[in-house]
Design a protein around this motif. Structure first.
Motif, PDB file in Angstrom:
ATOM      1  N   PHE A  29       0.825  -1.134  -0.116  1.00  0.00           N
ATOM      2  CA  PHE A  29       0.058   0.091  -0.096  1.00  0.00           C
ATOM      3  C   PHE A  29       0.810   1.291   0.125  1.00  0.00           C
ATOM      4  N   LYS A  30       0.744   2.231  -0.754  1.00  0.00           N
ATOM      5  CA  LYS A  30       1.496   3.211  -1.346  1.00  0.00           C
ATOM      6  C   LYS A  30       1.215   4.654  -0.790  1.00  0.00           C
ATOM      7  N   SER A  31      -0.014   4.661  -0.017  1.00  0.00           N
ATOM      8  CA  SER A  31      -0.604   5.891   0.167  1.00  0.00           C
ATOM      9  C   SER A  31      -0.972   6.432   1.646  1.00  0.00           C
ATOM     10  N   TYR A  32      -0.112   5.692   2.559  1.00  0.00           N
ATOM     11  CA  TYR A  32      -0.135   5.810   4.015  1.00  0.00           C
ATOM     12  C   TYR A  32       0.155   7.437   4.554  1.00  0.00           C
ATOM     13  N   ILE A  33      -0.501   8.056   5.332  1.00  0.00           N
ATOM     14  CA  ILE A  33      -0.442   9.089   5.845  1.00  0.00           C
ATOM     15  C   ILE A  33       0.428   9.044   7.089  1.00  0.00           C
ATOM     16  N   TYR A  34       1.424   9.793   7.294  1.00  0.00           N
ATOM     17  CA  TYR A  34       2.521   9.823   8.484  1.00  0.00           C
ATOM     18  C   TYR A  34       2.396  10.982   9.305  1.00  0.00           C
ATOM     19  N   THR A  35       2.216  10.819  10.708  1.00  0.00           N
ATOM     20  CA  THR A  35       2.099  11.908  11.610  1.00  0.00           C
ATOM     21  C   THR A  35       2.879  11.482  12.788  1.00  0.00           C
ATOM     22  N   TRP A  36       4.016  12.466  13.185  1.00  0.00           N
ATOM     23  CA  TRP A  36       4.880  12.134  14.350  1.00  0.00           C
ATOM     24  C   TRP A  36       4.338  13.016  15.225  1.00  0.00           C
ATOM     25  N   SER A  37       4.469  12.520  16.638  1.00  0.00           N
ATOM     26  CA  SER A  37       4.161  13.756  17.726  1.00  0.00           C
ATOM     27  C   SER A  37       4.905  13.453  18.706  1.00  0.00           C
ATOM     28  N   PRO A  38       5.457  14.435  19.460  1.00  0.00           N
ATOM     29  CA  PRO A  38       5.420  15.740  19.279  1.00  0.00           C
ATOM     30  C   PRO A  38       6.170  16.062  18.002  1.00  0.00           C
ATOM     31  N   SER A  39       6.304  17.382  18.079  1.00  0.00           N
ATOM     32  CA  SER A  39       7.137  17.848  16.729  1.00  0.00           C
ATOM     33  C   SER A  39       8.514  18.309  17.248  1.00  0.00           C
ATOM     34  N   PHE A  40       8.783  18.510  18.453  1.00  0.00           N
ATOM     35  CA  PHE A  40      10.060  19.151  19.024  1.00  0.00           C
ATOM     36  C   PHE A  40      11.161  18.089  18.566  1.00  0.00           C
ATOM     37  N   GLY A  41      12.195  18.631  17.833  1.00  0.00           N
ATOM     38  CA  GLY A  41      13.416  17.966  17.545  1.00  0.00           C
ATOM     39  C   GLY A  41      13.251  17.391  16.412  1.00  0.00           C
ATOM     40  N   LEU A  42      12.032  17.471  15.516  1.00  0.00           N
ATOM     41  CA  LEU A  42      12.003  16.545  14.203  1.00  0.00           C
ATOM     42  C   LEU A  42      12.128  17.595  13.177  1.00  0.00           C
ATOM     43  N   ASN A  43      12.952  17.319  12.066  1.00  0.00           N
ATOM     44  CA  ASN A  43      12.781  18.210  11.038  1.00  0.00           C
ATOM     45  C   ASN A  43      11.716  18.211  10.133  1.00  0.00           C
ATOM     46  N   ASN A  44      10.685  17.103  10.366  1.00  0.00           N
ATOM     47  CA  ASN A  44       9.594  16.847   9.345  1.00  0.00           C
ATOM     48  C   ASN A  44       8.716  15.844  10.261  1.00  0.00           C
ATOM     49  N   THR A  45       7.603  16.491  10.367  1.00  0.00           N
ATOM     50  CA  THR A  45       6.787  15.305  11.186  1.00  0.00           C
ATOM     51  C   THR A  45       5.691  14.554  10.342  1.00  0.00           C
ATOM     52  N   SER A  46       5.654  14.781   8.929  1.00  0.00           N
ATOM     53  CA  SER A  46       4.721  14.204   8.001  1.00  0.00           C
ATOM     54  C   SER A  46       5.484  13.368   7.055  1.00  0.00           C
ATOM     55  N   VAL A  47       6.539  12.793   7.290  1.00  0.00           N
ATOM     56  CA  VAL A  47       7.520  12.070   6.456  1.00  0.00           C
ATOM     57  C   VAL A  47       7.662  10.660   7.237  1.00  0.00           C
ATOM     58  N   LEU A  48       7.996   9.611   6.595  1.00  0.00           N
ATOM     59  CA  LEU A  48       8.179   8.321   7.231  1.00  0.00           C
ATOM     60  C   LEU A  48       9.494   8.319   8.154  1.00  0.00           C
ATOM     61  N   GLU A  49      10.440   8.787   7.458  1.00  0.00           N
ATOM     62  CA  GLU A  49      11.788   8.785   8.366  1.00  0.00           C
ATOM     63  C   GLU A  49      12.243  10.184   8.546  1.00  0.00           C
ATOM     64  N   PRO A  50      11.828  10.743   9.585  1.00  0.00           N
ATOM     65  CA  PRO A  50      12.600  12.230   9.923  1.00  0.00           C
ATOM     66  C   PRO A  50      13.660  12.152  10.602  1.00  0.00           C
ATOM     67  N   ASP A  51      14.548  13.174  10.503  1.00  0.00           N
ATOM     68  CA  ASP A  51      15.671  13.758  11.562  1.00  0.00           C
ATOM     69  C   ASP A  51      15.383  14.149  12.558  1.00  0.00           C
ATOM     70  N   PHE A  52      16.191  13.667  13.727  1.00  0.00           N
ATOM     71  CA  PHE A  52      15.949  14.177  14.928  1.00  0.00           C
ATOM     72  C   PHE A  52      17.425  14.962  15.318  1.00  0.00           C
ATOM     73  N   TYR A  53      17.090  15.983  15.951  1.00  0.00           N
ATOM     74  CA  TYR A  53      18.239  16.864  16.467  1.00  0.00           C
ATOM     75  C   TYR A  53      17.948  17.540  17.489  1.00  0.00           C
ATOM     76  N   THR A  54      18.910  17.681  18.479  1.00  0.00           N
ATOM     77  CA  THR A  54      18.616  18.732  19.781  1.00  0.00           C
ATOM     78  C   THR A  54      20.038  19.045  20.283  1.00  0.00           C
ATOM     79  N   THR A  55      19.906  19.959  20.976  1.00  0.00           N
ATOM     80  CA  THR A  55      21.208  20.673  21.701  1.00  0.00           C
ATOM     81  C   THR A  55      20.841  20.622  23.243  1.00  0.00           C
ATOM     82  N   ASP A  56      19.713  19.986  23.424  1.00  0.00           N
ATOM     83  CA  ASP A  56      19.265  20.000  24.901  1.00  0.00           C
ATOM     84  C   ASP A  56      19.178  18.551  25.430  1.00  0.00           C
ATOM     85  N   PRO A  57      20.042  18.081  26.409  1.00  0.00           N
ATOM     86  CA  PRO A  57      19.857  16.768  26.995  1.00  0.00           C
ATOM     87  C   PRO A  57      18.717  16.537  27.783  1.00  0.00           C
ATOM     88  N   ASN A  58      17.910  15.714  27.390  1.00  0.00           N
ATOM     89  CA  ASN A  58      16.680  15.359  27.842  1.00  0.00           C
ATOM     90  C   ASN A  58      16.299  13.624  27.347  1.00  0.00           C
TER      91      ASN A  58
END
Length: 726
Positions: A501-530
């Motif tokens: 199936f090629k038409s899935y809709i992706y939603t990542w939450s929360p959005s903090f630290g992610l470069n894109n919340t609507s793609v299958l494989e976003p990048d995570f980056y932060t400068t804050d330890p947590n």
């Protein structure tokens, strides 16, 4: 059919007083009325009028048997003696309660001999028929005259006398099967003249073939325990052809002949006095558990008319019909005749009923009412009504619908009787039992299912629905719960099943630290330890079929290197101590010029220009990298004299380079003024002593070329003149 008042009178029997005696396997109820006896005897298609019984009360009755050799299950008895004495065994005698006169008709049957003790049941009857039909009933004749008085003049008589059109005038139909010989003791017996003066000719005179032993039951020889009579016939049938619209008279009678002794009886089978019946039913109707049957346009059904299988009549059977209902004969269905015949010796005939396919909607249905009429009176005998539909009735209960990951879906076309079903589907669907009305199917995506109904020669009907199926997503975050260091981006690797199936809709939450919340494989980056918790929700676009997965990211503090040695330059082969601080573990690379590369301050030997990287790890496993550039100063001060004095005084005797340390001599040649080479060496420790081939050379000016290899991969060349002095 049997008249309704016959049934009513049977119910009145409960109020009649009678004597019932039961022994062995036969039960007898004597002292019956004429109407009661007629009701017990008469079966289908006969209406009885004016029943009359002329018989002593104890000489008639009703009987029921279980497991006897009489061959009849029950019926009525007409006897010259007491009926309750009929119970066995054969050694018992049957008495008379009174002595009564005989009967003239019976006397005539035995050639004028005197008859006594007559028992007679007579009645008028009207056969309920359309054409000449066969009347029949079953009976057994029994007598105590057997076997002693066989072939004597004591030939007790009975008769079934019918009067009526076309040719019956007190005609006896109690005949030996296949003959015109009356059934008597002398016509049916064991073939042995009796001991009371019997002679065989007295039996043979009855007619050709007499006596007929195959129709005889010798109760004495069988040691009969149920029936008192010494002998009796097998069950026989009396038959007569009767006409419609006519009334007949039937006389059933029995009497002693010549005396009053040794009694006889005739047993008549219950409900066997019938006229050939006709039934009308349908063949080829579409039926089901909830539908008694219908017909559709374009189909063919058959009205089946049956004769009574027990009466293979030699006459042609005529039947009369009329047709009504909302459907019109000859317009909505092919014309049906009002007069139908069943040929002689034929069991049935089939009349095709063919509704016309006119493509005109007639909701919900039309009716065809078929009535069978009495051809004499034109009154209805029976009827049936058909429903006529525009097409085969087939319901598709499935509607266009959608499912989330339904591996199987139910298919339901109802259960409308004998319809043949066939399910088909577009690509991706597989029906489990394609010929069942109710089944199921496997499907992997949007599929159209079609069910086709077929019944015999009827036009097929097809109905379809579409099942839209979207999978329930199963996301799987491959980057499982993990620890990372701040300032280090990480890609959240993820797959979703099924991947077809090629038409899935992706939603990542929360959005903090992610470069894109609507793609299958976003990048995570932060400068804050947590500690960061993320949910990936995957849905389908139409139905919102949903699947989720989660990941926890522990972002650890970064490693930071401080006080790192700055870039520097040292002389070739000199040493220098490097330095880095701020972390727990250190690794310096490359390590071949370092003494302790896993410390924070190793010592380096300057052999070649190098960029050192120092990797520092903190207690969380996070690392930082710094770089130190080391340059090498290869500048060396060689000394080359402008002249020399090869006089052996130990001073300035050789022409050579001095001040050499790490250089390598590649070329050292000396030439005279004519350009001839007079000295050459690559040994850095040698020099020119002012001779050529052992011969001292003249004082003067000589030219030279010297080439050196310097550490670091460069070369240095000296060219010039030197003066030789003596």
């Amino acid at each position: 059919m049997k008249l309704i008042f016959n049934q009513i009178l049977v119910g009145l029997l409960a109020g009649i007083c009678f004597t019932e005696v039961s022994q062995a396997q036969i039960a007898i109820q004597d002292n019956q009325t004429a109407q009661t006896l007629v009701n017990r005897l008469v079966g289908a298609n006969v209406a009885v009028l004016n029943p009359v019984l002329t018989c002593p009360t104890e000489h008639n009755g009703a009987f029921t048997t279980v497991g006897t050799n009489l061959g009849l299950s029950g019926g009525i008895i007409l006897s010259t003696g007491v009926t309750v004495d009929i119970r066995g065994p054969f050694t018992d005698d049957i008495s008379q309660d009174v002595q009564t006169p005989g009967d003239a008709d019976l006397t005539a049957l035995v050639g004028g001999r005197v008859t006594n003790d007559a028992c007679i049941l007579e009645f008028d009857f009207l056969p309920d028929i359309d054409t000449a039909s066969e009347l029949s009933f079953s009976y057994v004749f029994a007598s105590e005259e057997y076997n002693e008085y066989v072939c004597t003049r004591y030939n007790d008589v009975f008769g079934f006398l019918i009067t009526g059109a076309p040719s019956y005038a007190n005609t006896n139909i109690a005949l030996v099967p296949g003959t015109n010989i009356p059934v008597t003791i002398n016509s049916i017996n064991n073939g042995i003249p009796g001991t009371a003066g019997g002679v065989i000719d007295s039996c043979r005179v009855m007619g050709a073939g007499s006596p007929f032993t195959s129709f005889y039951v010798d109760n004495t020889a069988q040691n009969g325990q149920d029936i008192a009579y010494d002998g009796f016939t097998v069950p026989l049938q009396a038959k007569a052809t009767v006409e419609p619209c006519s009334t007949y008279h039937m006389k059933l009678a029995i009497a002693n002949v010549g005396d009053n002794g040794l009694q006889s009886a005739v047993f008549l089978l219950e409900n066997s006095f019938t006229v050939e019946s006709v039934t009308v039913d349908m063949r080829g109707l579409i039926t089901s558990a909830t539908d008694s049957g219908y017909i559709a346009e374009g189909c063919t059904a058959g009205m089946v008319i049956h004769r009574d299988t027990a009466n293979q009549s030699t006459t042609t059977k005529k039947l009369c019909f009329d047709y009504s209902g909302t459907a019109i004969n000859g317009t909505d269905y092919e014309m049906l005749d009002t007069l139908i015949f069943i040929p002689a010796k034929r069991y049935e005939t089939v009349i095709p009923i063919k509704p016309i396919l006119d493509n005109i909607p007639e909701a919900p249905f039309e009716t065809i009412k078929i009535r069978r009429l009495n051809c004499c009176t034109k009154t209805p005998i029976d009827s049936l009504e058909l429903r006529l539909y525009d097409q085969i009735r087939m319901e598709l209960y499935n509607k266009d619908t959608a499912f989330c990951d339904q591996k199987t879906i139910p298919l339901n076309a109802g259960a409308f009787g004998d319809i043949q079903y066939n399910w088909t589907s577009t690509a991706g669907g597989k029906v489990v039992n394609p010929n069942d009305s109710f089944t199921s199917a496997y499907t992997a995506g949007t599929t159209t299912y079609t069910v086709t109904g077929k019944f015999l020669n009827c036009p097929a009907i097809s109905k379809s629905f579409t099942a839209t199926v979207e999978p329930i997503p199963q996301p799987n975050i491959l980057t499982r719960d993990t620890q990372i260091c701040v300032n280090q981006p990480v890609t959240l690797l993820t797959t979703v099943y099924p991947d077809s199936f090629k038409s899935y809709i992706y939603t990542w939450s929360p959005s903090f630290g992610l470069n894109n919340t609507s793609v299958l494989e976003p990048d995570f980056y932060t400068t804050d330890p947590n500690v960061y918790n993320y949910v990936l929700t995957t849905t389908t676009p139409l139905l919102g079929c949903e699947g989720k997965d989660t990941i926890t990211i522990d972002a650890r503090p970064a490693a930071v290197l401080i006080n790192v040695t700055p870039d520097f330059t040292i002389k070739y082969n000199e040493t220098k101590q490097l330095n880095a601080e701020g972390v727990l573990y250190y690794v310096w690379l490359p390590s071949d010029q370092l003494d302790y590369p896993n410390t924070n301050n190793p010592t380096v030997v300057g052999l070649r220009p190098t960029t050192f990287s120092v990797i520092g790890l903190n207690e969380y496993g996070c690392f930082d990298t710094a770089y130190v550039r080391m340059e090498i100063d290869y500048d060396m001060s060689e000394f080359l004299p402008s002249g020399f004095t090869p006089n052996g005084d130990g001073k300035n005797d050789l022409f050579r380079l001095s001040g050499l340390k790490y250089q390598k001599l590649l070329e050292f040649r000396v030439f005279n003024r004519w350009g001839e080479e007079i000295f050459a060496t690559t040994d850095i420790s040698q020099g020119w002593d002012g001779s050529y081939r052992g011969v001292p050379q003249e004082m003067g000016v000589y030219s030279y070329i010297i080439r050196l290899a310097i550490p670091g991969g460069t070369q240095k060349v000296y060219k010039g003149n030197v003066t030789l002095l003596r």
